[in-house]
Design an enzyme around this catalytic site. Structure first.
Site, PDB file in Angstrom:
ATOM      1  N   CYS A 101     -31.785  20.623  25.650  1.00 54.08           N
ATOM      2  CA  CYS A 101     -33.069  21.207  25.248  1.00 54.08           C
ATOM      3  C   CYS A 101     -34.030  20.095  24.807  1.00 54.08           C
ATOM      4  O   CYS A 101     -34.503  19.332  25.636  1.00 54.08           O
ATOM      5  CB  CYS A 101     -32.856  22.267  24.177  1.00 54.08           C
ATOM      6  SG  CYS A 101     -34.284  23.383  23.980  1.00 54.08           S
ATOM      7  N   HIS A 194     -28.929  25.797  26.637  1.00 52.62           N
ATOM      8  CA  HIS A 194     -27.966  25.487  25.582  1.00 52.62           C
ATOM      9  C   HIS A 194     -26.555  25.918  25.986  1.00 52.62           C
ATOM     10  O   HIS A 194     -26.140  27.056  25.734  1.00 52.62           O
ATOM     11  CB  HIS A 194     -28.351  26.217  24.293  1.00 52.62           C
ATOM     12  CG  HIS A 194     -29.526  25.629  23.586  1.00 52.62           C
ATOM     13  ND1 HIS A 194     -29.410  24.618  22.660  1.00 52.62           N
ATOM     14  CD2 HIS A 194     -30.850  25.918  23.676  1.00 52.62           C
ATOM     15  CE1 HIS A 194     -30.614  24.301  22.194  1.00 52.62           C
ATOM     16  NE2 HIS A 194     -31.504  25.072  22.793  1.00 52.62           N
ATOM     17  N   GLU A 196     -23.953  25.083  24.541  1.00 48.92           N
ATOM     18  CA  GLU A 196     -23.149  25.198  23.312  1.00 48.92           C
ATOM     19  C   GLU A 196     -23.456  26.460  22.509  1.00 48.92           C
ATOM     20  O   GLU A 196     -22.661  26.861  21.648  1.00 48.92           O
ATOM     21  CB  GLU A 196     -23.377  23.954  22.430  1.00 48.92           C
ATOM     22  CG  GLU A 196     -24.605  23.975  21.544  1.00 48.92           C
ATOM     23  CD  GLU A 196     -25.937  23.758  22.259  1.00 48.92           C
ATOM     24  OE1 GLU A 196     -26.964  23.592  21.568  1.00 48.92           O
ATOM     25  OE2 GLU A 196     -25.968  23.765  23.505  1.00 48.92           O
TER      26      GLU A 196
END
Length: 264
Positions: A101, A194, A196
């Site tokens: 990001c 993202h 994660e």
């Protein structure tokens, strides 16, 4: 204690922990470790607060990860400028660097590309990113049986890459964002989404964005509604891509320069 043969990684944290993430996960560092770590040594540097690794220690790390951030990657805060210098140094050393990001955007900026406000505005929720056709099988996707035509990832950004650096290759795009993933050689990987994040983390972020009027409340409600009905992100595949990228053997080591002297 780190053994000589144990790989060592560096997490460059560009965001401060939210109360929700601290309560549920013990901080963003644990979110990243759960997604990417497999028993290696990981060192945390909160670059957003001016914590940076020693330039003389960079050669000890097998790879670096830059987190997302509420800050603009094109901003001129001192820590962002210092981060850009660090990333230029790591690129010269051909160190593995994964940007997520904000990290994806600041990597682009540091290495000569252009970033700015997203032309289509905020992207919040699940987004299908399309892998570039005829992309040769490479080490990045080596853990997968074949390169998938698309992957679903969590997005949370209002900025984007406008132009990738010279020598970069765009490997994924979406209907909303032209540069979802890019690579430079075998040592730089930027991902706009993202890999994660979990859906509950994004849901909490949307609530906070609405609360501080960063997004319209109706827009936030619609984003959360879509989040509930649009299934799950392809986290397993995305995490495998990231881990495979970070843990492939890299190039040789070049001695780094020292931090430049800065004057107010």
């Amino acid at each position: 204690m780190v053994t000589e043969d144990q790989k060592r990684y560096c997490l460059l944290m560009a965001a401060r922990d939210s109360e929700y993430v601290k309560k549920v996960y013990g901080g963003y560092v644990n979110v990243f470790l759960k997604a990417f770590a497999e028993g290696e040594q990981w060192d945390l540097f909160r670059v957003v607060d001016g914590e940076f690794p020693d330039m003389d220690e960079l050669h000890k790390y097998h790879g670096f990860v830059i987190s997302g951030s509420p800050y603009d990657a094109y901003g001129n805060e001192m820590w962002i400028l210092k981060l850009c210098f660090l990333l230029q140094t790591l690129d010269a050393m051909e160190k593995k660097v994964l940007g997520i990001c904000f990290g994806h955007q600041v990597l682009c900026r540091a290495l000569g590309g252009k970033v700015g406000k997203a032309h289509c505005g905020w992207d919040l929720g699940l987004r299908k990113i399309r892998i570039v056709e005829d992309l040769p099988l490479c080490s990045l996707f080596g853990v997968l049986e074949e390169i998938p035509p698309s992957l679903t990832i969590i997005e949370c950004h209002q900025d984007e890459v406008w132009e990738v650096p010279l020598g970069a290759e765009v490997i994924a795009f979406s209907e909303q964002t032209g540069v979802e993933m890019f690579v430079i050689g075998d040592h730089i990987l930027g991902i706009q989404g993202h890999p994660e994040y979990t859906k509950d983390i994004l849901s909490n972020i949307i609530d906070r964005l609405a609360l501080n009027d960063s997004v319209d409340k109706e827009f936030a409600e619609n984003a959360k509604s879509r989040l509930e009905i649009n299934g799950e992100p392809d986290r397993n595949s995305l995490e495998k891509i990231c881990k495979n990228f970070l843990k492939e053997e890299g190039s040789g080591i070049i001695s780094p320069p020292h931090w430049p002297t800065t004057h107010k």
